[in-house]
Design an enzyme around this catalytic site. Structure first.
Site, mmCIF file in Angstrom:
data_model
loop_
_atom_site.group_PDB
_atom_site.id
_atom_site.type_symbol
_atom_site.label_atom_id
_atom_site.label_comp_id
_atom_site.label_asym_id
_atom_site.label_seq_id
_atom_site.Cartn_x
_atom_site.Cartn_y
_atom_site.Cartn_z
ATOM 1 N N VAL A 323 25.518 -21.790 50.802
ATOM 2 C CA VAL A 323 26.530 -20.866 51.326
ATOM 3 C C VAL A 323 27.923 -21.332 50.931
ATOM 4 C CG1 VAL A 323 27.556 -19.941 53.433
ATOM 5 C CG2 VAL A 323 25.071 -20.033 53.189
ATOM 6 N N ALA A 324 28.123 -22.658 50.898
ATOM 7 C CA ALA A 324 29.434 -23.185 50.526
ATOM 8 C C ALA A 324 29.793 -22.827 49.093
ATOM 9 C CB ALA A 324 29.463 -24.700 50.705
ATOM 10 N N GLU A 328 31.326 -15.569 49.544
ATOM 11 C CA GLU A 328 30.859 -14.376 50.248
ATOM 12 C C GLU A 328 31.919 -13.278 50.302
ATOM 13 O OE1 GLU A 328 28.538 -17.858 51.455
ATOM 14 O OE2 GLU A 328 30.690 -17.440 51.550
ATOM 15 N N ASP A 370 43.610 11.933 21.066
ATOM 16 C CA ASP A 370 43.625 13.280 20.517
ATOM 17 C C ASP A 370 45.075 13.681 20.267
ATOM 18 O OD1 ASP A 370 42.638 15.732 19.699
ATOM 19 O OD2 ASP A 370 42.682 16.577 21.709
ATOM 20 N N ASP A 672 41.394 16.039 25.861
ATOM 21 C CA ASP A 672 41.430 17.112 26.854
ATOM 22 C C ASP A 672 40.385 18.190 26.603
ATOM 23 O OD1 ASP A 672 42.513 18.155 24.556
ATOM 24 O OD2 ASP A 672 44.205 19.141 25.537
ATOM 25 N N ASP A 676 36.026 16.293 23.034
ATOM 26 C CA ASP A 676 36.364 14.885 23.266
ATOM 27 C C ASP A 676 35.398 14.202 24.222
ATOM 28 O OD1 ASP A 676 38.766 15.028 21.722
ATOM 29 O OD2 ASP A 676 39.729 16.048 23.392
ATOM 30 N N GLU A 741 34.726 -27.155 50.528
ATOM 31 C CA GLU A 741 33.590 -27.041 51.448
ATOM 32 C C GLU A 741 32.390 -27.863 50.961
ATOM 33 O OE1 GLU A 741 34.688 -22.419 52.744
ATOM 34 O OE2 GLU A 741 33.113 -22.849 51.272
ATOM 35 N N ASP A 771 40.104 -16.281 54.745
ATOM 36 C CA ASP A 771 40.467 -16.206 53.329
ATOM 37 C C ASP A 771 40.538 -14.792 52.760
ATOM 38 O OD1 ASP A 771 40.920 -18.821 52.962
ATOM 39 O OD2 ASP A 771 39.177 -19.242 51.717
#
Length: 951
Positions: A323-324, A328, A370, A672, A676, A741, A771
């Site tokens: 997990v460290a 996450e 274009d 457009d 295209d 960590e 964080d």
């Protein structure tokens, strides 16, 4: 009288045009055969075209139409499926980080179930990990769902109703009910609902820009034409195009996906959606981080398992290590940071439909653009008039009759004649729509010029009514009309290509006086026309003569003419394009014009907007592209800095995009038109025009420019680069504390300490509680001034480059030293042997609280340090991002609550910290900021020294 035999494979027709047996023939209509149905009938006379399509001039009966609709389906394109909502939500859980965490949560639940006695902390950990996954998935899904579906359905481009003959009676029907063999009635202003063969045409002109990219009006005829490509057949009209002049009758050849428009739809559907560079890099990063996390957890589990620790405790310890290492909060932070970029772009009129497309813009190295409607305004404008040997300028652009003709007197008769020899109409503004032309845009430009010269086209037409007309023909390249004036005289007015018209002149008209057309004057006129054409202008010549009969034969109408003058016009570039092109050049972005227009026109526009500055750009047509293999095309793209691709098809555009991507370029495509769309979808980032663009283009693109401004692309590229820089900032911020960590856990393991210095629940509290907000604030850092003054980063540059990894290790290492010192200081100060520590010991609880608080406090200073790469944060301004300071204070406040609030202390197994503890942790954080400032100072010194040596 004997009949000619019916064409092979068709039913014989009666005199009324119906099949001889009065029923729908058994043979299949051409729309069900291989090849292009429209092309198959373009070379046939109208009568045979009806027979080939099993139709007749009075149209189908309702019963016959129902039978065909049951057989061939509706005249519509398949809807674009975006997947079920539940499927897109489930997709949020397929991210590798999410998979690792889900597996971890499931194993933790299993460990809790097998535990004897069961530890509530294990259940808390399992629930916390599952909550992280659900939170990330919810944020990602909400952001993407809200950003999607901004483009309308492809069906919106196809008209909703059309006028159809059924049993000889005209009726308005939904366009989706058209079937092969239906007879439709067309008039100016109608949108074409299917691919059709004209069987009657009265001055019909269409705009095929949606299919070909060319905005010029194209005349249509009912006569047979030589067999060839469908789009070049002058007796065919196509789904998705518009009738801008005249009236006609046509028989439906193809519907739905069998049409030319449907062919482009199939190309678009078949083109895979390309992953953005950030998608690829994040996926690679996730694989590496997940692999390292799993491997490290497994190794530590293997190291601690033989020590005699309980299995569940050993597993939870290893899980804490894993997990460290897994960030996450990264998926949620990344999604929200990209969403911030999306909102910023939306304020600049650039709507992004996919979050990851924001960053892709920042890495763009080539823009394939274009011409019509993207670089230009798609509004023809007269800018030069030539008469009596004098050149006159015309002010103003577009269809608004605002501006003046310099010294208009000598050219008023020229403009009057050009106006009378026109079928277009100028429509005043209504609501939010400005001035527009109904009919041929070239004729509309002449009307606007006449109004600028003080003429009233409607009044001139009333004073000199038209009595006959010879429509424009591409062979003659002329159009002529016959008018009767108030004195009863018959006058012919002719306009067309200069050389063709000049060949039919034997005089010049000088302010009403007819003078002989000498060779010197002929040369003078030819030179003037060539000069205008050399400036990229479309040139028309105008002449007139008097005739005795109101309906003279064509040979008499267009001979013995008196030359009046020349009109030069062009489709003006958008005013902001040149500055945008200059900005792209400064940013090291190459611009390649890809258009279906004529090479000379394309080069003229490219020079006006600054895409071409050299003397001889490489101008390549679709025919030459067909002759090149993939290696030849790649060599061409590499050898030509200024490249114009003209007369190209949708397949050509896709091939060019693919070739550029093979060279390592990140390609953005603008456009457009429906033509295209395949290239828009195949590109790394497709950019469609929102106001003038077609729905198929908007659907295929990742970004839509709401104001159709090419300048918005440049702004979006700058914002995209800023987003990438900000992503790197919060990646450094997030991963550096992961080191802080992990290192204490490893240090405790190798020192023989039986417990973890920081628990998995504490890690989750840091990652998601303290964080996330600072990381989001870093993602919202404003765009730096120099963001467009450097070349685009290489396509293969990794998100975790050597520089980024170096900063992560540098900052994370300082944090790790600080928290390790704080932890072991508390442990040794307690005087308790390592083997006697338990989770409930006050000294242990204080020590792990110091570790968590140390990481949170040092991250506050870390967030300030990573705001800049080389510049001192004090010079950038500590208060320049107030949201970052507020987010950091929130994290420290949350940490204080975890330390002092009894309910939270029970969850996290923490203890209250003394004021001295906070002072020590603050000193460690300040040390980190000072160390980073020293590193930046060294970098600046090295940079200054390098510049001095270069000088």
């Amino acid at each position: 009288m004997s009949r000619e035999p019916a064409p092979r494979g068709t039913a014989a027709l009666r005199e009324d045009g119906r099949p001889s047996n009065g029923t729908v023939p058994a043979n299949k209509p051409l729309s069900d055969r291989s090849g292009s149905p429209a092309a198959s009938v373009s070379s046939l006379p109208a009568r045979e075209a009806f027979a080939a399509l099993n139709s007749y001039p009075r149209g189908l009966t309702p019963a016959e139409a129902a039978v065909r609709q049951a057989r061939y389906g509706r005249n519509e394109l398949p809807g674009v499926s975006h997947g079920h909502v539940w499927a897109r939500l489930v997709a949020q859980f397929t991210d590798l980080f999410a998979v690792v965490l889900l597996v971890s949560s499931a194993i933790t639940f299993l460990a809790y179930a097998l535990e004897q006695p069961r530890d509530p902390a294990t259940l808390q950990l399992a629930l916390a990990i599952l909550g992280v996954v659900l939170l990330n998935a919810g944020i990602g899904f909400a952001q993407e769902y809200s950003a999607e579906r901004t483009a309308e359905s492809l069906q919106a481009m196809v008209p909703h109703t059309c006028r159809v003959l059924r049993s000889g009676d005209p009726r308005d029907l939904p366009a989706r009910e058209l079937v092969p063999g239906d007879v439709v009635l067309l008039e100016a202003g109608d949108a074409v609902s299917a691919d059709c063969r004209l069987v009657e045409a009265h001055e019909v002109a269409v705009n095929n820009a949606a299919l070909t990219g060319e905005s010029d009006a194209v005349t249509r005829v009912a006569e047979p034409v030589p067999a060839g490509p469908p789009l070049e057949a002058r007796n065919l009209v196509f789904m998705g195009t518009d009738v801008i002049a005249g009236t006609g009758k046509a028989v439906v050849c193809s519907i739905g996906t069998a049409t030319e428009f449907g062919r482009i739809f199939r190309l678009t559907s078949a083109a895979p959606r390309q992953k953005t560079p950030l998608q690829r890099q994040v996926a690679a990063m996730a694989r590496r981080v997940a692999g390292v996390a799993l491997a490290t957890g497994a190794v530590l589990f293997a190291v601690r398992a033989p020590s005699g620790q309980p299995f569940v405790d050993t597993f939870v310890f290893s899980l804490g290590v894993m997990v460290a290492l897994v960030p996450e909060g990264l998926p949620a932070t990344l999604s929200v940071s990209l969403a911030i970029g999306v909102r910023r772009m939306a304020r600049r009129h650039a709507l992004v439909k996919q979050l990851l497309a924001v960053e892709a813009l920042g890495s763009t190295s080539v823009v394939c653009t274009d011409k019509t409607g993207t670089l230009t305004q798609a509004e023809m404008t007269v800018v030069r008039l030539w008469a009596n040997g004098v050149l006159h300028s015309v002010a103003g652009v577009g269809y608004a009759p605002v501006g003046v003709v310099a010294d208009a007197g000598p050219v008023r008769e020229l403009l009057r004649a050009a106006t009378l020899c026109s079928n277009a109409r100028l429509v005043p503004p209504t609501g939010r729509d400005g001035w527009r032309v109904l009919g041929d845009t070239t004729e509309g430009a002449l009307l606007v010029a006449a109004m600028k010269a003080g003429l009233d086209p409607a009044a001139e037409a009333a004073r000199t009514p038209r009595v006959a007309e010879h429509p424009f023909d591409p062979v003659r390249k002329l159009m002529s009309t016959v008018h009767r004036d108030l004195d009863g005289n018959c006058l012919v007015y002719v306009k067309g290509a200069p050389l063709e018209l000049l060949a039919r002149c034997d005089a010049v008209d000088r302010e009403g006086t007819r003078e002989p057309l000498t060779e010197d004057r002929r040369t003078e006129i030819t030179t003037a026309a060539d000069d205008m054409a050399g400036q990229g202008l479309r040139v028309l010549a105008v002449a007139r003569r008097r005739v005795d009969s109101p309906r003279p034969p064509l040979g008499d109408t267009e001979s013995g003419l008196a030359f009046l003058g020349l009109a030069g016009m062009y489709d003006p570039p958008r005013p902001e394009v040149q500055d945008a092109v200059d900005a792209c050049r400064r940013a090291g972005i190459r611009i390649v014009m890809v258009t279906g227009d004529h090479p000379l026109t394309a080069e003229a526009v490219a020079r006006r907007v600054g895409i071409v500055r050299g003397r001889a750009p490489s101008v390549v047509t679709g025919t030459r592209l067909d002759a090149l293999d993939d290696d030849g095309l790649t060599a061409l793209l590499a050898s030509s800095a200024e490249l114009l691709l003209c007369r190209v098809s949708p397949e050509h555009k896709m091939r060019v995009v693919t070739a550029l991507q093979r060279r390592g370029e990140v390609v953005a495509v603008t456009g457009d038109g429906a033509n295209d769309a395949p290239a828009l979808k195949h590109a790394d980032i497709g950019v469609a025009m929102g106001a003038s663009g077609t729905d198929v283009a908007r659907e295929a693109a990742e970004m839509v420019l709401l104001d159709d401004s090419f300048a918005s692309i440049t702004t979006a590229v700058g914002l995209g680069r800023s987003v990438y820089r900000n992503i790197r900032k919060f990646l450094i911020y997030l991963f550096s504390h992961n080191i802080a960590e992990l290192v204490p856990i490893l240090a405790a393991t190798f020192a023989g300490f039986p417990l973890v210095p920081i628990t998995a629940v504490q890690i989750l509290a840091i990652d998601l509680g303290s964080d996330v907000l600072p990381a989001l604030a870093l993602g919202a850092e404003p765009m730096e001034r120099d963001v467009m003054d450097s070349p685009p980063r290489p396509r293969r540059e990794r998100l975790f480059s050597t520089v980024v990894m170096g900063r992560i290790l540098f900052l994370g290492g300082i944090q790790a030293l600080g928290v390790c010192a704080a932890f072991f200081w508390h442990i040794h100060a307690s005087g308790i042997p390592y083997a006697d520590f338990t989770k409930s010991d006050p000294a242990y609880r204080e020590a792990i609280t110091m570790v968590q608080a140390g990481i949170v406090v040092s991250q506050f200073f870390n967030s300030l340090a990573v705001r800049t790469d080389r510049q001192s944060v004090f010079r950038a301004g500590l208060l320049a991002n107030p949201w970052l300071l507020a987010a950091g204070c929130f994290g420290i406040g949350l940490m204080a609550a975890i330390s002092y609030a009894p309910p939270l202390r029970a969850i996290f197994n923490t203890a209250p910290l003394a004021v001295a503890d906070w002072a020590v942790l603050t000193a460690f954080g300040a040390l980190l900021l000072c160390a980073e400032e020293a590193r930046k100072w060294v970098l600046r010194r090295r940079g200054d020294s390098s510049k001095g040596e270069a000088r």
